[in-house]
Design a protein around this motif. Structure first.
Motif, short mmCIF file in Angstrom:
data_model
loop_
_atom_site.label_atom_id
_atom_site.label_comp_id
_atom_site.label_asym_id
_atom_site.label_seq_id
_atom_site.Cartn_x
_atom_site.Cartn_y
_atom_site.Cartn_z
N LEU A 119 0.84 -1.20 0.00
CA LEU A 119 0.00 0.00 0.00
C LEU A 119 0.87 1.24 0.00
CD1 LEU A 119 -1.32 -2.29 2.11
CD2 LEU A 119 -3.13 -0.59 2.26
N VAL A 120 0.37 2.32 -0.59
CA VAL A 120 0.98 3.64 -0.45
C VAL A 120 -0.07 4.57 0.13
CG1 VAL A 120 2.68 3.36 -2.28
CG2 VAL A 120 0.44 4.31 -2.82
N SER A 121 0.38 5.58 0.88
CA SER A 121 -0.56 6.42 1.63
C SER A 121 -1.13 7.57 0.81
CB SER A 121 0.12 6.99 2.88
OG SER A 121 1.22 7.81 2.52
N GLY A 122 -0.60 7.80 -0.41
CA GLY A 122 -1.13 8.91 -1.19
C GLY A 122 -0.40 9.12 -2.49
N MET A 154 5.27 -7.25 -7.30
CA MET A 154 4.53 -6.92 -8.51
C MET A 154 3.61 -5.75 -8.19
SD MET A 154 3.94 -7.52 -11.71
CE MET A 154 4.59 -9.20 -11.96
N ILE A 155 3.79 -4.64 -8.91
CA ILE A 155 2.90 -3.49 -8.73
C ILE A 155 2.14 -3.26 -10.04
CG2 ILE A 155 4.33 -2.43 -6.94
CD1 ILE A 155 5.44 -0.53 -9.04
N TYR A 156 1.05 -2.53 -9.94
CA TYR A 156 0.15 -2.36 -11.08
C TYR A 156 0.05 -0.87 -11.43
CZ TYR A 156 -0.91 -7.12 -9.80
OH TYR A 156 -0.79 -8.46 -9.50
N GLU A 157 0.40 -0.56 -12.65
CA GLU A 157 0.47 0.83 -13.08
C GLU A 157 -0.86 1.56 -12.90
OE1 GLU A 157 2.29 3.38 -16.84
OE2 GLU A 157 1.50 1.36 -17.19
N ASP A 158 -1.97 0.87 -13.17
CA ASP A 158 -3.27 1.54 -13.09
C ASP A 158 -3.74 1.78 -11.66
OD1 ASP A 158 -3.83 -1.07 -12.45
OD2 ASP A 158 -5.38 -1.36 -13.97
N ARG A 159 -2.99 1.30 -10.68
CA ARG A 159 -3.35 1.53 -9.28
C ARG A 159 -2.48 2.59 -8.62
NH1 ARG A 159 -4.02 -4.65 -6.91
NH2 ARG A 159 -5.30 -5.50 -8.61
N LEU A 160 -1.49 3.09 -9.33
CA LEU A 160 -0.58 4.07 -8.73
C LEU A 160 -1.25 5.43 -8.63
CD1 LEU A 160 2.67 3.16 -10.70
CD2 LEU A 160 2.11 2.50 -8.35
N PRO A 161 -1.36 6.00 -7.42
CA PRO A 161 -1.99 7.32 -7.28
C PRO A 161 -1.01 8.45 -7.63
CG PRO A 161 -1.37 6.48 -5.12
CD PRO A 161 -0.97 5.43 -6.12
N GLY A 217 -3.80 10.17 4.58
CA GLY A 217 -3.95 8.90 3.88
C GLY A 217 -5.18 8.81 3.02
N ARG A 218 -5.82 9.95 2.77
CA ARG A 218 -7.10 9.91 2.07
C ARG A 218 -6.98 9.45 0.62
NH1 ARG A 218 -5.78 15.25 2.90
NH2 ARG A 218 -5.61 16.61 1.06
N HIS A 219 -5.77 9.48 0.05
CA HIS A 219 -5.57 8.99 -1.32
C HIS A 219 -4.79 7.68 -1.32
CE1 HIS A 219 -7.24 12.66 -2.88
NE2 HIS A 219 -6.31 13.40 -2.30
N ALA A 220 -4.83 6.96 -0.22
CA ALA A 220 -4.10 5.69 -0.12
C ALA A 220 -4.64 4.68 -1.11
CB ALA A 220 -4.21 5.14 1.31
N SER A 221 -3.77 3.76 -1.50
CA SER A 221 -4.16 2.76 -2.49
C SER A 221 -3.35 1.48 -2.28
CB SER A 221 -3.92 3.30 -3.91
OG SER A 221 -4.23 2.35 -4.89
N ILE A 222 -3.95 0.34 -2.59
CA ILE A 222 -3.22 -0.93 -2.65
C ILE A 222 -2.64 -1.02 -4.06
CG2 ILE A 222 -3.37 -3.44 -2.49
CD1 ILE A 222 -5.82 -3.05 -0.66
N ILE A 223 -1.32 -1.01 -4.19
CA ILE A 223 -0.71 -0.91 -5.51
C ILE A 223 -0.09 -2.22 -5.99
CG2 ILE A 223 -0.25 1.54 -5.19
CD1 ILE A 223 2.75 0.74 -4.80
N GLY A 224 -0.06 -3.25 -5.16
CA GLY A 224 0.55 -4.49 -5.62
C GLY A 224 0.68 -5.50 -4.52
N GLU A 225 1.50 -6.53 -4.79
CA GLU A 225 1.70 -7.58 -3.80
C GLU A 225 3.13 -8.09 -3.84
OE1 GLU A 225 -1.39 -8.44 -5.68
OE2 GLU A 225 -0.37 -9.28 -7.43
#
Length: 352
Positions: free
Chosen positions: A184-187, A257-264, A311-319
C-alpha cells in the motif's frame, strides 16, 4: 546548543534579523554565538531542555525499545511550494523514526551556516522548524551550530537526529515482507520532487504543485492501533517508490509486482514528468509511506488510512511475490510487464 553565558539585555545590540547576515564570529564560541543562539534558536525552539543551556540535554529514560535516526538535509532551493528545508528537516527525521512503528519523542538539530547567509532567511527556516516540531509535539532539545567561510557551504545545511519508543508487540522491519503480502501507499506520488524541480528550473504549470512534506507519526499510530501486525513501513524519499521497493525486496529476499493503473499520481505531476522526461516512481516524496501487510489485513488497513487526512488517497498498488532474483516488476496498463529497477544515477539532485 553549545553552553554559553547569558548576554545581558541592553549590553549588546540585538541581532539584526531583518538586514543582518551570518558572520564568522557567529560560530566562534564567543558573545556573537551566544547572541545567535539565545535570540534566534532558543527563542524559536524554547523548552525546558534548551533553557538549561548545556552541551547536552538531560531527560528521563524511555521505558521499552528505543529507536534512533539521523538525517542531513541539503535541499536546493531552501524554500519551495508547501515547505522549506526547516520543516523538511523535522518531518524527515520524525518519519524515519515512525517507520519502525515508534512514537517520536525528542529531536536534536545541527546547523552548518555559510558566512554571509541572511539572518532573515535563517529566522524563517528556524521558525518553520519550530512550527513543525510544535505541531508534531516532538521538541528539539539540543543541537549545535557551526559557521564556514563564504564559498565553502551552500547557505545552510541541517542535520536532525531523533529518538523514539517502539510500543510493545510492534515488530516492523524491512526484512519482514512475505509472499502474498499486499503493498500500500498512503497517497499521491512524486509531489515533492516535482515541486522542487518546477521551482528550480522555472517551469510554469497551470496547476500549482506543492511538496507533500508532513510528519507521518500520527497516521502510523492510527494504522498500528488497528493493524499491529504490519510487516513493513518505509517512507519513499530519495529514489522514490521504485528504489524503496527494491530495498525492501532485497532485505526480505522476495519479489514484488505493482500495477500501473493503481498508482496514485496527480495528473499535473504525471504531465510534468512526461514534459521533463522523469519517471514518477523514482521521484522523492516527503509525506508519504509504503506499508506492507498480510493480505487479510490490507482492506482494513486501507480503510484506516483513508480516514486520516494524510492517507485519504491511499491505495493498494501491488503484492509481494516469490522471486529468487528479488525483482520489482510492474504490470503496465497495456497488460505487459517491465522490471522496475534500482535508480541508476541521479534523477533529481539535492531535493531532501
Amino acid at each position: 546548543m553549545p553552553a554559553t553565558g547569558k548576554v545581558k539585555p541592553g549590553y549588546t545590540r540585538a541581532l539584526d534579523l531583518k538586514h543582518g547576515c551570518i558572520e564568522m564570529s557567529h560560530g566562534s564560541g564567543g558573545r556573537a554565538m551566544a547572541q545567535l543562539i539565545q535570540q534566534l534558536f532558543i527563542t524559536a525552539f524554547d523548552n525546558e531542555f534548551l533553557r538549561q543551556m548545556n552541551d547536552q540535554a538531560c531527560f528521563q529514560s524511555i521505558n521499552g525499545r528505543m529507536v534512533m535516526s539521523t538525517d542531513s538535509h541539503v535541499v536546493t532551493p531552501l524554500f519551495f511550494p508547501g515547505g522549506d528545508i526547516g520543516s523538511l528537516a523535522v518531518h524527515g527525521t520524525i518519519n524515519d523514526i515512525a517507520m519502525s512503528g515508534a512514537k517520536p519523542c525528542y529531536l536534536a538539530a545541527s546547523f552548518i551556516l555559510e558566512e554571509g547567509f541572511p539572518l532573515s532567511d535563517l529566522k524563517r527556516i528556524v521558525d518553520s522548524m519550530a512550527k513543525a516540531a510544535h505541531a508534531a509535539q516532538v521538541p528539539i532539545i539540543t543541537g549545535d551550530t557551526k559557521v564556514v567561510e563564504k564559498g565553502n557551504g551552500d547557505g545552510v545545511f541541517i542535520t536532525t537526529t531523533g529518538i523514539g519508543m517502539v510500543p510493545e508487540g510492534i515488530h516492523i522491519s524491512g526484512d519482514n515482507a512475505r509472499p502474498g503480502d499486499k503493498i500500500l501507499v498512503s497517497g499521491t506520488l512524486g509531489d515533492h520532487g516535482i515541486a522542487i524541480m518546477a521551482l528550480r528550473e522555472n517551469l510554469s504549470f497551470q496547476t500549482s504543485i506543492e511538496s507533500d512534506t508532513a510528519a507521518l507519526h500520527d497516521l502510523v499510530a492510527a494504522m498500528i492501533a488497528i493493524t499491529p501486525g504490519i510487516h513493513v513501513l518505509r517512507d519513499p524519499t530519495r529514489g522514490g517508490v521504485a528504489t524503496t521497493l527494491n530495498e525492501i525486496a532485497q532485505q526480505s529476499s522476495v519479489g514484488m509486482m505493482i500495477y500501473e493503473d493503481r498508482l496514485p499520481i496527480q495528473e499535473q505531476v504525471q504531465a510534468a514528468c512526461e514534459f521533463i522526461g522523469l519517471d514518477p516512481l523514482y521521484i522523492a516524496n516527503e509525506g508519504k509511506l509504503i506499508a506492507i501487510c498480510a493480505a487479510e489485513d490490507a482492506e482494513k488497513l486501507l480503510h484506516v488510512m483513508h480516514a486520516h487526512p494524510l492517507g485519504r488517497h491511499a491505495s493498494i498498488i501491488g503484492e509481494v511475490i516469490e522471486d529468487a532474483h528479488c525483482f520489482v516488476q510492474m504490470q503496465t496498463r497495456f497488460g505487459g510487464k517491465r522490471v522496475v529497477d534500482w535508480l541508476s544515477g541521479e534523477q533529481l539532485p539535492r531535493i531532501c
